[in-house]
Design a protein around this motif. Structure first.
Motif, PDB file in Angstrom:
ATOM      1  N   THR A 196      -9.293   0.847  -0.518  1.00  0.00           N
ATOM      2  CA  THR A 196      -8.479   0.720  -1.560  1.00  0.00           C
ATOM      3  C   THR A 196      -8.635  -0.468  -2.415  1.00  0.00           C
ATOM      4  O   THR A 196      -8.510  -0.452  -3.570  1.00  0.00           O
ATOM      5  CB  THR A 196      -7.117   1.117  -1.042  1.00  0.00           C
ATOM      6  N   ASP A 223       1.492  -1.690  -6.498  1.00  0.00           N
ATOM      7  CA  ASP A 223       0.607  -1.027  -6.066  1.00  0.00           C
ATOM      8  C   ASP A 223      -0.693  -1.754  -5.526  1.00  0.00           C
ATOM      9  O   ASP A 223      -1.219  -2.264  -6.563  1.00  0.00           O
ATOM     10  CB  ASP A 223       0.408   0.460  -6.306  1.00  0.00           C
ATOM     11  N   TYR A 279       0.839  -1.395   0.026  1.00  0.00           N
ATOM     12  CA  TYR A 279       0.057   0.018   0.119  1.00  0.00           C
ATOM     13  C   TYR A 279       0.873   1.210   0.010  1.00  0.00           C
ATOM     14  O   TYR A 279       1.870   1.324   0.859  1.00  0.00           O
ATOM     15  CB  TYR A 279      -0.938  -0.058   1.288  1.00  0.00           C
ATOM     16  N   SER A 306     -11.098   4.267  -9.800  1.00  0.00           N
ATOM     17  CA  SER A 306      -9.708   3.303 -10.050  1.00  0.00           C
ATOM     18  C   SER A 306      -8.662   4.115 -10.497  1.00  0.00           C
ATOM     19  O   SER A 306      -8.886   4.837 -11.449  1.00  0.00           O
ATOM     20  CB  SER A 306     -10.012   2.098 -10.631  1.00  0.00           C
ATOM     21  N   GLU A 307      -7.552   3.982  -9.862  1.00  0.00           N
ATOM     22  CA  GLU A 307      -6.451   4.805 -10.161  1.00  0.00           C
ATOM     23  C   GLU A 307      -5.114   3.687 -10.518  1.00  0.00           C
ATOM     24  O   GLU A 307      -4.171   3.972 -10.965  1.00  0.00           O
ATOM     25  CB  GLU A 307      -5.885   5.651  -9.056  1.00  0.00           C
ATOM     26  N   GLY A 308      -5.176   2.504 -10.039  1.00  0.00           N
ATOM     27  CA  GLY A 308      -4.248   1.408 -10.370  1.00  0.00           C
ATOM     28  C   GLY A 308      -4.142   0.781 -11.745  1.00  0.00           C
ATOM     29  O   GLY A 308      -5.168   0.753 -12.450  1.00  0.00           O
ATOM     30  N   HIS A 314     -10.741   7.923  -2.737  1.00  0.00           N
ATOM     31  CA  HIS A 314     -11.890   7.153  -2.315  1.00  0.00           C
ATOM     32  C   HIS A 314     -12.545   7.720  -0.971  1.00  0.00           C
ATOM     33  O   HIS A 314     -13.570   7.529  -0.511  1.00  0.00           O
ATOM     34  CB  HIS A 314     -11.717   5.639  -2.036  1.00  0.00           C
ATOM     35  N   THR A 370      -3.501  -0.696  -5.378  1.00  0.00           N
ATOM     36  CA  THR A 370      -4.646  -0.100  -6.218  1.00  0.00           C
ATOM     37  C   THR A 370      -4.797  -0.682  -7.508  1.00  0.00           C
ATOM     38  O   THR A 370      -5.832  -0.522  -8.183  1.00  0.00           O
ATOM     39  CB  THR A 370      -4.350   1.688  -6.425  1.00  0.00           C
ATOM     40  N   ASN A 409      -1.302  10.772   0.034  1.00  0.00           N
ATOM     41  CA  ASN A 409      -2.133   9.853  -0.440  1.00  0.00           C
ATOM     42  C   ASN A 409      -3.021   9.445   0.214  1.00  0.00           C
ATOM     43  O   ASN A 409      -4.092   8.806   0.302  1.00  0.00           O
ATOM     44  CB  ASN A 409      -1.032   8.689  -1.000  1.00  0.00           C
ATOM     45  N   GLY A 424      -9.808   0.447  -6.114  1.00  0.00           N
ATOM     46  CA  GLY A 424      -8.690   0.622  -6.741  1.00  0.00           C
ATOM     47  C   GLY A 424      -8.478   1.923  -6.738  1.00  0.00           C
ATOM     48  O   GLY A 424      -7.352   2.436  -7.521  1.00  0.00           O
ATOM     49  N   ALA A 425      -8.668   2.819  -5.579  1.00  0.00           N
ATOM     50  CA  ALA A 425      -8.244   4.192  -5.395  1.00  0.00           C
ATOM     51  C   ALA A 425      -7.465   4.247  -4.238  1.00  0.00           C
ATOM     52  O   ALA A 425      -7.532   3.542  -3.217  1.00  0.00           O
ATOM     53  CB  ALA A 425      -9.376   5.086  -5.409  1.00  0.00           C
ATOM     54  N   LEU A 426      -6.669   5.417  -4.098  1.00  0.00           N
ATOM     55  CA  LEU A 426      -5.962   5.759  -2.779  1.00  0.00           C
ATOM     56  C   LEU A 426      -6.878   6.545  -1.807  1.00  0.00           C
ATOM     57  O   LEU A 426      -8.029   7.114  -2.297  1.00  0.00           O
ATOM     58  CB  LEU A 426      -4.702   6.701  -3.177  1.00  0.00           C
TER      59      LEU A 426
END
Length: 518
Positions: free
Chosen positions: A78, A488, A65, A508-510, A88, A490, A430, A82-84
């Motif tokens: 998370t 990561d 993480y 989602s960011e990953g 989220h 995410t 983050n 899929g977000a930090l």
């Protein structure tokens, strides 16, 4: 010619098998499990549990993480979005509303526990919206874990804190199905609780040698007994949460959820979320170096073996995707017999900070709360006194750095107005969500944890023992492989979304993991 044909067949056999769209995805989160635990306890792991997943599928050895606030609700959010946290919005179990200085609890609402304050859509929500007929079912021992993983789906279950039966809230359904009500009446899940928790194997074969004795699950410490390991467990729910029986009960109930909801029985893919909170409670109470923690993993390994055997009897192995990971790791144990040099007294810190502000700005209730590394200040009072909020935050951050155990302190204004691309500030940023996070965010020194009851070890830092976790993908045609690069967390939700052939959750960011999605 025959030799050439054999060579071609051998070459084809060595190629990775293309991952097929699974009919059922099972996401298992083992609370407070460090990445190293799979290898640390390998000596007593059987072939059908952890080892089956780790050696038979894709194992990511560098999963972590990338933020500081590594606590259960934050990391579960998370995993499922899929977000930090900065996107989220889940920054802890509670925070302060700056308008009225009242506490806001993440899952509290008029209709019982629910996703009232969740912002980003979860993987389960995305699945049921995009694929009509798909089902998402979630189970955890604790309501907060279940709600955060399940989000705004309709089949979310947990153990009732009052009656220790499987329940849901009115937000999700007026009542549980009859088959669950019948199981509650029979109290079947309590049959897993033993009167005394004894080691599964001979004590001399255990790697951990920490001083605690195996816990009594009933009345707690008896006359003449010594050692801090014997917790007083007040009721049936605590006897589940603080012993391996809790994990057994959750996985057993998950088996019935598969059958009763016909998960994986048709062409539309389904999702089953499982959060094992008892492992976190045990590690927190006894520490990761304890015999209790080690024995818990051996028992969980057997429970996983049993669960996976049942699962693959219901749905073909190549049509199921099993993902196993953890919400966070945990700190080294705090020794109760030692001095309190590595314990952070949060209540004392809050009082002293308020006293400092009384001297600096005049008498008042300046600090409205301190929780999970965040200080919330009374904005209304600051504005009434004609003070500059940014300047006050900065002064408090500087003052906080004088306390033992505090390694970093950043003001909210700095995180709102600056971009930190590396170092400790990036991980703090983050974790920061402007509408909810505190005015000053702290990070404690390595090994330091906040002083709490039943807490020998804890999470909530940016250090490797908290951020690095196991990450396993098994089934659905995924070839056995071990990937050592940094990953990561995410990436989990978008990876599963791609395997399900649906869009990634909106926030989602990953990046999807190419080794198993290409």
């Amino acid at each position: 010619m025959k030799k050439l044909l054999l060579l071609l067949l051998g070459a084809l056999g060595s190629l990775p098998v293309e991952a097929a769209r699974p009919r059922l995805v099972v996401q298992i989160v083992v609370g407070s499990m460090r990445a190293e635990d799979l290898d640390r306890y390998a000596m007593h792991l059987g072939e059908g549990g952890f080892r089956r997943l780790a050696e038979g599928g894709a194992r990511y050895a560098g999963a972590c993480y990338d933020y500081q606030q590594t606590t259960t609700p934050v990391s579960l959010a998370t995993l499922t979005t899929g977000a930090l946290p900065s996107t989220h919005g889940v920054i802890g179990s509670r925070w302060q509303d700056y308008t009225d200085n009242k506490t806001v609890w993440l899952t509290d609402g008029r209709q019982g526990p629910g996703p009232y304050h969740l912002i980003a859509p979860t993987l389960g929500e995305t699945l049921v919206q995009q694929v009509p007929g798909s089902r998402c079912v979630t189970v955890a021992a604790e309501p907060e874990s279940a709600v955060v993983m399940g989000g705004r789906t309709d089949r979310v279950y947990w153990l009732d804190p009052q009656h220790c039966g499987w329940t849901t809230s009115y937000h999700y359904a007026p009542e549980v199905p009859e088959w669950i009500a019948r199981r509650n009446r029979e109290r079947y899940h309590l049959s897993f609780v033993a009167e005394t928790w004894r080691t599964l194997y001979d004590r001399s074969s255990y790697r951990n040698t920490r001083h605690w004795d195996i816990a009594v699950t009933g009345q707690g410490r008896k006359n003449g007994e010594s050692g801090p390991g014997r917790l007083t467990l007040a009721d049936d729910r605590e006897r589940l949460l603080y012993t391996p029986a809790g994990n057994t009960a959750v996985l057993d109930f998950a088996k019935q959820l598969i059958v009763q909801n016909k998960l994986g029985a048709d062409a539309e893919p389904d999702l089953l979320n499982i959060c094992l909170d008892a492992s976190r409670r045990i590690v927190e109470a006894y520490g990761p170096e304890s015999v209790e923690a080690e024995d818990m993993y051996y028992r969980l390994d057997r429970d996983l073996d049993d669960f996976l055997t049942f699962l693959f009897a219901q749905v073909k192995e190549d049509e199921v995707l099993v993902m196993l990971t953890s919400d966070h790791g945990t700190s080294p144990s705090y020794d109760l017999a030692a001095t309190a040099a590595d314990r952070f007294n949060a209540r004392q810190f809050e009082v002293i900070v308020n006293g400092f502000m009384n001297v600096r700005y005049g008498v008042g209730d300046w600090v409205t709360d301190y929780n999970e590394n965040c200080i919330w200040l009374n904005h209304n009072l600051i504005y009434e006194r004609g003070l500059n909020l940014a300047e006050v935050q900065n002064e408090v951050a500087i003052f906080a750095m004088q306390f033992g155990g505090v390694s970093h302190a950043l003001a909210a204004t700095a995180m709102r107005t600056s971009y930190f691309g590396s170092g400790y500030a990036r991980r703090l940023q983050n974790s920061f969500y402007p509408r909810r996070s505190g005015d000053v965010v702290l990070n404690l020194m390595p090994g330091w944890i906040e002083e709490r009851d039943r807490c020998s070890s804890s999470s909530g830092s940016m250090y490797g023992y908290d951020t690095e976790v196991p990450l396993l993908f098994y089934g659905a045609g995924i070839a056995p492989q071990r990937i050592r690069r940094r990953v990561d967390m995410t990436s989990v939700a978008p990876t599963v979304a791609r395997l399900l052939e649906i869009s990634e959750p909106a926030a989602s960011e990953g990046d999807p993991l190419e080794e198993i999605t290409e």
